[in-house]
Design an enzyme around this catalytic site. Structure first.
Site, mmCIF file in Angstrom:
data_model
loop_
_atom_site.group_PDB
_atom_site.id
_atom_site.type_symbol
_atom_site.label_atom_id
_atom_site.label_comp_id
_atom_site.label_asym_id
_atom_site.label_seq_id
_atom_site.Cartn_x
_atom_site.Cartn_y
_atom_site.Cartn_z
ATOM 1 N N ARG A 16 2.217 -4.596 5.953
ATOM 2 C CA ARG A 16 0.507 -3.860 5.394
ATOM 3 C C ARG A 16 2.137 -2.610 5.523
ATOM 4 O O ARG A 16 2.646 -2.702 6.388
ATOM 5 C CB ARG A 16 -0.768 -3.937 5.526
ATOM 6 C CG ARG A 16 -1.533 -2.867 4.951
ATOM 7 C CD ARG A 16 -2.385 -2.046 4.966
ATOM 8 N NE ARG A 16 -3.110 -1.711 4.415
ATOM 9 C CZ ARG A 16 -4.144 -1.738 3.681
ATOM 10 N NH1 ARG A 16 -5.324 -2.466 4.117
ATOM 11 N NH2 ARG A 16 -5.246 -1.043 3.150
ATOM 12 N N HIS A 65 2.651 3.400 -8.899
ATOM 13 C CA HIS A 65 3.113 1.197 -9.364
ATOM 14 C C HIS A 65 3.886 0.729 -10.096
ATOM 15 O O HIS A 65 4.185 -0.089 -9.617
ATOM 16 C CB HIS A 65 1.595 1.474 -10.060
ATOM 17 C CG HIS A 65 0.700 1.854 -9.136
ATOM 18 N ND1 HIS A 65 -0.328 1.620 -8.185
ATOM 19 C CD2 HIS A 65 -0.609 2.627 -9.743
ATOM 20 C CE1 HIS A 65 -1.666 1.813 -7.894
ATOM 21 N NE2 HIS A 65 -1.971 2.346 -8.611
ATOM 22 N N ASP A 113 1.091 -1.405 0.100
ATOM 23 C CA ASP A 113 -0.279 -0.014 0.003
ATOM 24 C C ASP A 113 0.780 1.747 0.089
ATOM 25 O O ASP A 113 1.753 1.515 0.583
ATOM 26 C CB ASP A 113 -0.992 -0.424 0.580
ATOM 27 C CG ASP A 113 -2.208 0.640 1.374
ATOM 28 O OD1 ASP A 113 -2.177 1.708 0.000
ATOM 29 O OD2 ASP A 113 -2.633 1.265 2.180
ATOM 30 N N ARG A 172 -0.362 8.618 -10.203
ATOM 31 C CA ARG A 172 -0.533 7.485 -9.557
ATOM 32 C C ARG A 172 0.450 6.443 -9.642
ATOM 33 O O ARG A 172 0.910 5.559 -9.102
ATOM 34 C CB ARG A 172 -1.408 7.435 -8.626
ATOM 35 C CG ARG A 172 -2.981 8.564 -8.062
ATOM 36 C CD ARG A 172 -4.102 8.552 -7.934
ATOM 37 N NE ARG A 172 -4.164 6.509 -7.171
ATOM 38 C CZ ARG A 172 -4.441 6.660 -5.611
ATOM 39 N NH1 ARG A 172 -3.282 7.379 -4.945
ATOM 40 N NH2 ARG A 172 -4.780 5.112 -5.762
ATOM 41 N N LEU A 214 -7.079 -4.704 6.904
ATOM 42 C CA LEU A 214 -7.083 -5.751 6.458
ATOM 43 C C LEU A 214 -7.942 -5.902 5.060
ATOM 44 O O LEU A 214 -6.966 -6.720 4.257
ATOM 45 C CB LEU A 214 -7.800 -7.293 6.692
ATOM 46 C CG LEU A 214 -7.149 -8.247 7.651
ATOM 47 C CD1 LEU A 214 -8.594 -9.401 8.156
ATOM 48 C CD2 LEU A 214 -5.921 -8.878 7.361
ATOM 49 N N SER A 215 -8.730 -4.401 4.826
ATOM 50 C CA SER A 215 -9.173 -4.616 3.339
ATOM 51 C C SER A 215 -9.146 -5.992 2.481
ATOM 52 O O SER A 215 -9.480 -6.214 1.266
ATOM 53 C CB SER A 215 -7.938 -4.304 2.363
ATOM 54 O OG SER A 215 -7.759 -2.124 2.820
ATOM 55 N N GLU A 242 -12.251 -4.670 -5.311
ATOM 56 C CA GLU A 242 -12.472 -2.737 -4.876
ATOM 57 C C GLU A 242 -11.923 -1.986 -5.811
ATOM 58 O O GLU A 242 -12.508 -1.420 -5.947
ATOM 59 C CB GLU A 242 -12.657 -2.771 -3.524
ATOM 60 C CG GLU A 242 -13.578 -3.979 -2.160
ATOM 61 C CD GLU A 242 -12.852 -4.881 -2.348
ATOM 62 O OE1 GLU A 242 -12.059 -5.828 -2.210
ATOM 63 O OE2 GLU A 242 -14.389 -5.839 -1.691
ATOM 64 N N ASN A 243 -10.465 -2.587 -6.666
ATOM 65 C CA ASN A 243 -9.488 -1.705 -7.502
ATOM 66 C C ASN A 243 -9.922 -1.558 -8.634
ATOM 67 O O ASN A 243 -9.943 -0.611 -9.352
ATOM 68 C CB ASN A 243 -8.144 -2.308 -7.398
ATOM 69 C CG ASN A 243 -7.171 -2.457 -5.681
ATOM 70 O OD1 ASN A 243 -6.071 -3.248 -5.438
ATOM 71 N ND2 ASN A 243 -7.993 -1.077 -5.509
ATOM 72 N N TRP A 244 -11.432 -2.372 -8.707
ATOM 73 C CA TRP A 244 -12.606 -2.423 -10.163
ATOM 74 C C TRP A 244 -12.944 -1.113 -9.643
ATOM 75 O O TRP A 244 -13.494 -0.242 -11.507
ATOM 76 C CB TRP A 244 -13.377 -3.045 -10.216
ATOM 77 C CG TRP A 244 -12.376 -4.827 -10.610
ATOM 78 C CD1 TRP A 244 -12.607 -5.547 -9.768
ATOM 79 C CD2 TRP A 244 -11.922 -4.383 -11.898
ATOM 80 N NE1 TRP A 244 -11.856 -6.615 -10.949
ATOM 81 C CE2 TRP A 244 -11.056 -5.675 -11.954
ATOM 82 C CE3 TRP A 244 -10.973 -4.430 -13.105
ATOM 83 C CZ2 TRP A 244 -10.713 -7.073 -12.797
ATOM 84 C CZ3 TRP A 244 -10.565 -4.996 -13.964
ATOM 85 C CH2 TRP A 244 -10.367 -5.810 -13.945
HETATM 86 C C1 FPP Z 1 -2.091 0.135 -3.481
HETATM 87 O O1 FPP Z 1 -1.270 1.441 -3.211
HETATM 88 C C2 FPP Z 1 -1.350 -0.833 -3.973
HETATM 89 C C3 FPP Z 1 -1.858 -1.852 -5.328
HETATM 90 C C4 FPP Z 1 -3.345 -1.132 -5.494
HETATM 91 C C5 FPP Z 1 -1.588 -2.529 -6.511
HETATM 92 C C6 FPP Z 1 -0.597 -2.975 -6.201
HETATM 93 C C7 FPP Z 1 0.455 -3.001 -7.213
HETATM 94 C C8 FPP Z 1 1.584 -3.161 -7.789
HETATM 95 C C9 FPP Z 1 2.534 -2.445 -6.706
HETATM 96 C C10 FPP Z 1 1.878 -3.203 -8.905
HETATM 97 C C11 FPP Z 1 1.942 -4.398 -9.096
HETATM 98 C C12 FPP Z 1 3.245 -5.652 -9.886
HETATM 99 C C13 FPP Z 1 3.180 -6.999 -9.425
HETATM 100 C C14 FPP Z 1 4.159 -7.539 -10.576
HETATM 101 C C15 FPP Z 1 2.615 -8.132 -8.558
HETATM 102 P P1 FPP Z 1 -2.387 2.443 -3.470
HETATM 103 O O2 FPP Z 1 -2.687 3.199 -5.211
HETATM 104 O O3 FPP Z 1 -3.678 1.901 -2.724
HETATM 105 O O4 FPP Z 1 -1.869 4.053 -2.697
HETATM 106 P P2 FPP Z 1 -2.480 4.344 -1.892
HETATM 107 O O5 FPP Z 1 -3.259 4.107 -0.089
HETATM 108 O O6 FPP Z 1 -1.305 6.230 -1.605
HETATM 109 O O7 FPP Z 1 -3.575 5.404 -2.903
#
Ligand code: FPP
Length: 247
Positions: A189, A38, A21, A34, A196-197, A68-70
């Protein structure tokens, strides 16, 4: 100093699950989009896998995309799917070199075709690797998985291949996506969030939780070692009392 030498080698978890996260906040701090967070997060995945291999872990499960990320803006979902395709293509040779096997949990059928294809290619290529297993949770949520397992069990009952009395914890666990994978001893985390989301709700019942303030794109090998050090300071009682554990 090697990573292992900082730890009690007799008490290294077999399976570590990670909620990666803080990518968005990391990018915002840099004044970037953002999706840049990633992208940088992939570097942290690489470091974590390398450390996992050095430490002799059997499984690392990464929460890469939740059900939920969808609901995120479509541009971000597309960027994440594209990043996955790219990262898998780029990293497959490294997975081969490190003898890592890729597997997935979640509703993988719901992913875009290109992502599904790349994942399948990588799974096939790495299927005979015998070292650590990387479990990517994709379009995954714990509640979805529990409902999915319940449906599988119910349909066996309906068709008469399973009796009600046969349902126990072990049968239920074997109906989950994680069948054959031991429960994580440690959940990490990042980014100072204490939730736990909807991650591995069944499997984390007795895991130790470690919350780090580090944002995922900054997470490196030493952060993993620090989490394991903290884990090694815990007494895991599984409902018993201290004296029972120590005698
Ligand atoms: C959460 O941060 C992260 C994600 C939803 C995506 C995680 C994916 C990657 C790190 C890339 C995946 C790559 C591989 C090869 C597994 P957030 O966007 O929720 O951050 P925030 O809470 O600061 O907004």
């Amino acid at each position: 100093m090697s990573l292992k030498s900082q730890l009690n080698e007799n008490n290294i978890p077999r399976h570590i699950a990670i909620i990666m996260d803080g990518n968005g906040r990391w990018a915002k701090k840099q004044g970037s989009e953002r999706s840049f967070g990633h992208e940088q997060g992939v570097e942290s995945v690489r470091a974590t896998l390398e450390a996992g291999v050095e430490l002799g872990l059997d499984f690392i499960t990464l929460y890469a995309f939740s059900t939920e990320n969808w609901n995120r803006p479509i541009e971000e979902v597309q960027a994440l799917m594209q990043l996955l395709v790219q990262a898998i293509a780029n990293e497959t040779p490294t997975l081969m070199k490190q003898n890592i096997k890729l597997t997935t949990i979640g509703d993988v059928d719901s992913l875009p075709d290109e992502t599904k294809e790349k994942l399948q290619e990588c799974k096939d290529m790495t299927s005979n690797n015998t070292g650590m297993t990387l479990v990517l949770a994709l379009s995954y949520s714990g509640r979805w998985e529990i409902v999915d397992a319940t449906k599988r069990i119910a349909s066996k009952i309906k068709e008469g291949t399973l009796a009600l009395e046969d349902i126990d914890e072990s049968l239920f666990a074997s109906s989950l996506n994680t069948d054959g994978i031991p429960d994580p001893e440690l959940l990490i985390r990042t980014s100072g969030e204490y939730r736990l989301s909807n991650f591995l709700l069944w499997q984390l019942a007795y895991s130790e939780f470690y919350f780090s303030e580090v944002l995922w794109p900054d997470f490196r090998k030493q952060d993993l070692v620090d989490a394991i050090k903290d884990y090694q300071s815990r007494e895991r009682r599984f409902g018993k009392i201290s004296e029972q554990i120590n005698n």
